[in-house]
Design a protein around this motif. Structure first.
Motif, short mmCIF file in Angstrom:
data_model
loop_
_atom_site.label_atom_id
_atom_site.label_comp_id
_atom_site.label_asym_id
_atom_site.label_seq_id
_atom_site.Cartn_x
_atom_site.Cartn_y
_atom_site.Cartn_z
N ALA A 62 0.84 -1.20 0.00
CA ALA A 62 0.00 0.00 0.00
C ALA A 62 0.87 1.25 0.00
O ALA A 62 0.59 2.21 -0.72
N ALA A 63 1.94 1.22 0.79
CA ALA A 63 2.86 2.36 0.86
C ALA A 63 3.53 2.59 -0.50
O ALA A 63 3.70 3.73 -0.94
N LEU A 64 3.91 1.51 -1.16
CA LEU A 64 4.53 1.62 -2.48
C LEU A 64 3.56 2.27 -3.47
O LEU A 64 3.93 3.17 -4.22
N ARG A 65 2.31 1.81 -3.47
CA ARG A 65 1.31 2.38 -4.37
C ARG A 65 1.13 3.86 -4.08
O ARG A 65 1.07 4.69 -4.98
N ASP A 66 1.02 4.16 -2.80
CA ASP A 66 0.76 5.52 -2.36
C ASP A 66 1.92 6.46 -2.66
O ASP A 66 1.74 7.52 -3.24
N LYS A 67 3.13 6.05 -2.30
CA LYS A 67 4.28 6.94 -2.44
C LYS A 67 4.74 7.06 -3.89
O LYS A 67 5.31 8.06 -4.28
N PHE A 68 4.57 6.00 -4.66
CA PHE A 68 5.15 5.98 -6.01
C PHE A 68 4.12 6.12 -7.11
O PHE A 68 4.45 5.98 -8.28
N GLN A 69 2.84 6.37 -6.76
CA GLN A 69 1.80 6.49 -7.78
C GLN A 69 1.90 5.39 -8.83
O GLN A 69 1.92 5.65 -10.03
N LEU A 70 2.00 4.15 -8.39
CA LEU A 70 2.04 3.03 -9.32
C LEU A 70 0.66 2.86 -9.94
O LEU A 70 -0.35 3.13 -9.30
N THR A 71 0.63 2.40 -11.17
CA THR A 71 -0.66 2.05 -11.77
C THR A 71 -1.17 0.81 -11.06
O THR A 71 -0.39 0.05 -10.47
N ALA A 72 -2.46 0.58 -11.14
CA ALA A 72 -3.06 -0.60 -10.50
C ALA A 72 -2.38 -1.86 -11.04
O ALA A 72 -2.15 -2.82 -10.31
N ASP A 73 -2.07 -1.81 -12.31
CA ASP A 73 -1.40 -2.90 -13.01
C ASP A 73 -0.03 -3.22 -12.42
O ASP A 73 0.30 -4.37 -12.14
N GLU A 74 0.77 -2.17 -12.26
CA GLU A 74 2.12 -2.33 -11.72
C GLU A 74 2.06 -2.85 -10.29
O GLU A 74 2.82 -3.74 -9.92
N ALA A 75 1.17 -2.27 -9.51
CA ALA A 75 1.04 -2.67 -8.11
C ALA A 75 0.61 -4.14 -8.01
O ALA A 75 1.16 -4.90 -7.22
N ALA A 76 -0.34 -4.53 -8.85
CA ALA A 76 -0.82 -5.92 -8.83
C ALA A 76 0.30 -6.88 -9.23
O ALA A 76 0.47 -7.93 -8.62
N ARG A 77 1.06 -6.49 -10.23
CA ARG A 77 2.15 -7.33 -10.71
C ARG A 77 3.23 -7.47 -9.64
O ARG A 77 3.76 -8.56 -9.42
N LEU A 78 3.55 -6.37 -8.98
CA LEU A 78 4.53 -6.41 -7.90
C LEU A 78 4.06 -7.34 -6.79
O LEU A 78 4.83 -8.15 -6.28
N ALA A 79 2.80 -7.19 -6.41
CA ALA A 79 2.24 -8.02 -5.34
C ALA A 79 2.31 -9.49 -5.73
O ALA A 79 2.69 -10.34 -4.93
N GLU A 80 1.98 -9.76 -6.97
CA GLU A 80 1.97 -11.13 -7.47
C GLU A 80 3.39 -11.71 -7.45
O GLU A 80 3.62 -12.83 -6.99
#
Length: 161
Positions: A62-80
């Protein structure tokens, strides 16, 4: 976009695709590449820590998404990738050696600062996080003073929010 991310097997693959940011790219794109590379390294660190629980993992992502404005796609891929890559000792050197080859000191300092921001984001800084951040800074040849300044800036930001 998504197709590129879908092809990647490991965090290492993703990391390799991100570096170096194309010098002809606009600064925003270069900054985003730097942030995503930082996120990949942080996920790799998180993955290697056996004491990480799912809620902590969630907080980091969540912090990564928040701080780095990742796209939903990028965040999902990272999580995966974070979930699917087998647990085990991280070879941080594989990541830091690439950064050393391709990044100047200002970018490396920015990376360290990004990492501290994420470390402080969940309101709890573990000894493991401190140790890993110190090791990364050391591998990136970041001077002690600059490392402390990056930490203080991140800490002030965390306190301000």
């Amino acid at each position: 976009g998504a197709d590129l991310l879908a092809e990647l097997r490991t965090l290492q693959d993703l990391f390799d695709r991100l570096l170096p940011p194309d010098p002809t790219a606009d600064p925003r794109a270069a900054e985003h590449a730097l942030q995503l590379a930082t996120a990949v390294m942080l996920v790799e660190v998180m993955r290697s820590d056996a004491t990480f629980h799912d809620d902590e993992r969630g907080a980091v992502l969540a912090a990564l998404r928040d701080k780095f404005q990742l796209t939903a796609d990028e965040a999902a891929r990272l999580a995966e990738l974070a979930q699917t890559t087998a647990q085990g000792a991280t070879d941080l050197y594989a990541f830091t050696s690439r950064i050393n080859e391709r990044f100047e000191m200002p970018q490396k300092l920015k990376m360290i600062e990004h990492m501290w921001r994420v470390a402080y984001a969940d309101g709890h800084l573990s000894a493991h996080e401190r140790h890993v951040l110190w090791r990364i800074a050391d591998l990136l040849h970041v001077p002690q003073g600059a490392y402390q300044h990056a930490r203080m800036r991140a800490q002030q930001d965390a306190a301000a929010t």
